[in-house]
Design an enzyme around this catalytic site. Structure first.
Site, short mmCIF file in Angstrom:
data_model
loop_
_atom_site.label_atom_id
_atom_site.label_comp_id
_atom_site.label_asym_id
_atom_site.label_seq_id
_atom_site.Cartn_x
_atom_site.Cartn_y
_atom_site.Cartn_z
N ARG B 50 -104.93 -8.10 -1.99
CA ARG B 50 -105.17 -8.43 -3.41
C ARG B 50 -103.93 -8.13 -4.22
O ARG B 50 -103.11 -7.31 -3.83
CB ARG B 50 -106.26 -7.53 -3.99
CG ARG B 50 -107.50 -7.48 -3.17
CD ARG B 50 -108.39 -6.39 -3.74
NE ARG B 50 -109.36 -5.97 -2.74
CZ ARG B 50 -110.16 -4.92 -2.88
NH1 ARG B 50 -110.10 -4.18 -3.98
NH2 ARG B 50 -111.01 -4.61 -1.93
N ASP B 52 -103.17 -7.09 -8.40
CA ASP B 52 -103.86 -6.69 -9.63
C ASP B 52 -103.63 -7.67 -10.78
O ASP B 52 -102.74 -8.51 -10.71
CB ASP B 52 -103.33 -5.32 -10.08
CG ASP B 52 -104.15 -4.19 -9.48
OD1 ASP B 52 -105.23 -4.46 -8.92
OD2 ASP B 52 -103.70 -3.03 -9.58
N TYR B 110 -92.36 -6.36 -1.37
CA TYR B 110 -92.65 -6.43 -2.81
C TYR B 110 -91.34 -6.29 -3.56
O TYR B 110 -90.44 -5.57 -3.13
CB TYR B 110 -93.57 -5.29 -3.24
CG TYR B 110 -95.03 -5.54 -2.99
CD1 TYR B 110 -95.80 -6.20 -3.94
CD2 TYR B 110 -95.63 -5.12 -1.82
CE1 TYR B 110 -97.16 -6.44 -3.72
CE2 TYR B 110 -97.00 -5.35 -1.58
CZ TYR B 110 -97.74 -6.02 -2.55
OH TYR B 110 -99.07 -6.25 -2.34
N ARG B 197 -96.17 0.42 -7.39
CA ARG B 197 -96.03 0.77 -8.81
C ARG B 197 -95.90 2.27 -9.03
O ARG B 197 -95.20 2.71 -9.96
CB ARG B 197 -97.20 0.19 -9.60
CG ARG B 197 -97.10 -1.34 -9.71
CD ARG B 197 -98.39 -1.99 -10.17
NE ARG B 197 -98.81 -1.46 -11.44
CZ ARG B 197 -100.02 -1.70 -11.98
NH1 ARG B 197 -100.90 -2.45 -11.34
NH2 ARG B 197 -100.34 -1.20 -13.15
#
Lengths: 248, 248
Positions: B50, B52, B110, B197
């Site tokens: 997933r 966000d 990422y 993050r």
């Protein structure tokens, strides 16, 4: 009275353009709202020129007159704390009362972004024009040379304009490619309504082989908007900088 | 039944995230809507993971099973003519029934974008995290080295996660600066919920001098989310690519 000159960036995506219009969100309207709050009365700003709905700015310039007494460096935080996130003032200075953002400008640069990736990019929908077909940069460069110098640009100006004098001087037209992004840069003493977007529309047709480079000369000589081509869409256009005679 | 693997880019700004949720616009929801129209019945997709709300993707991968008979090259135009503009499928291939977008992934990358300009940029509000203070890239690089390799990343994982095994391997963390944009790139065998993050949040505190680089080691050893720092905001994060064992 003091005259304040401001340089502003904006993402034009969600605006009906620079100029105030009833019942529409505009760049000028948002800036004047902040100034009205500070002054307790309406304050008009003057920009170097309008930009259309969806057109962006990296270096738009405007000025206004104020009877407030605060130091000039207060204006930047005032604007940026009160303007929407997509309008950012990045330079403020006090100028002579003779300065005029529109009439005093001696040079303007516009950029136009064409995204050439095979598929559209979700990140560039509102920030570049997607042209996936092959484009000959060499042919577009050849075509652009006919536009350099001083010409009557009637064929490259929206018929809707009210301006009578259609003579302008283009100093340079350049193209730079980085990965799949082709950035056109046009520098001139001024540009007519839709002029950059009509030039880009014609150059892209040349790049695609739909027109020969020499046709640009013929279009120019026709002095008739109908001789030109499609107006390239707003979202690729950026008002990049405005130069004044006293700038370095 | 045939299994179809797709690579998709999306601008997550206006979505409640990847995963389907009632009464919210989601990436999965938009893609499944297209598939339902084609199949005349609900079709579920499976993604590599997933993302966000507000997180973007350059190379998210999903798969689905179909009993339709059309050639695989038809899927790309079907998706891109029916999906919203901010979701773009850019690769489609038929794969073996044993392929699984989530369980088969062996490596993920990422990227996280930090904009370091003195003023916020109107063009990057939803696409980078604005950190105007000075940042020491050297200190962040020093700190990031403690994270390389195989560790229990409990301190760098949202307490909300349901995953039990918090051991992951980070292969590389790199930083690249171009003009005012600092891009972090993290490659690993997988990442926990909010892990990128939280890592970025801690590295930025190190870059700002609020923490010493060695503290990253201490945070890691604490195995406690409360030892970590702030979670960097969603808008700077991009799922860049997902690798499978049979990829080149």
């Amino acid at each position: 009275m003091r005259r304040i000159k401001c340089t502003v960036q904006y993402d034009g995506t969600w605006y009906a353009g620079y100029q105030v219009q009833p019942n529409s969100k505009t760049i000028q309207g948002e800036i004047e709202k902040v100034l009205e709050k500070i002054h307790g009365k309406p304050i008009r700003i003057s920009a170097s020129g309008r930009t259309d709905a969806g057109v962006h700015a990296i270096g738009q310039v405007f000025h206004f007159d104020t009877d407030t007494k605060f130091p000039v460096e207060k204006w930047l935080p005032i604007f940026n704390s009160q303007l929407p996130n997509d309008i950012v003032v990045n330079h403020v200075e006090e100028v002579a009362g003779s300065f005029h953002s529109r009439f005093g400008s001696i040079e303007k640069e516009y950029q136009y972004k064409v995204y050439r990736g095979p598929h559209k990019s979700p990140f560039l929908i509102h920030h570049a024009y997607h042209v996936p077909h092959s484009l000959s940069v060499q042919k577009m460069e050849e075509a652009s040379r006919y536009l350099l110098g001083t010409h009557d640009f009637t064929s490259f100006c929206s018929a809707k304009t009210e301006v009578e004098d259609k003579v302008r001087t283009i100093f340079t037209i350049s193209m730079e490619e980085e990965e799949n992004m082709l950035t056109f840069s046009l520098v001139g003493n001024g540009f007519l309504y839709n002029m950059v977007r009509i030039i880009i529309g014609v150059l892209i047709e040349v790049g695609q082989g739909k027109r020969a480079p020499i046709e640009v000369k013929e279009i120019l000589e026709a002095k008739d908007r109908r001789a030109g081509g499609k107006t390239a869409p707003a979202q690729g256009l950026y008002l990049y900088r405005v130069k004044y005679s006293n700038d370095n």
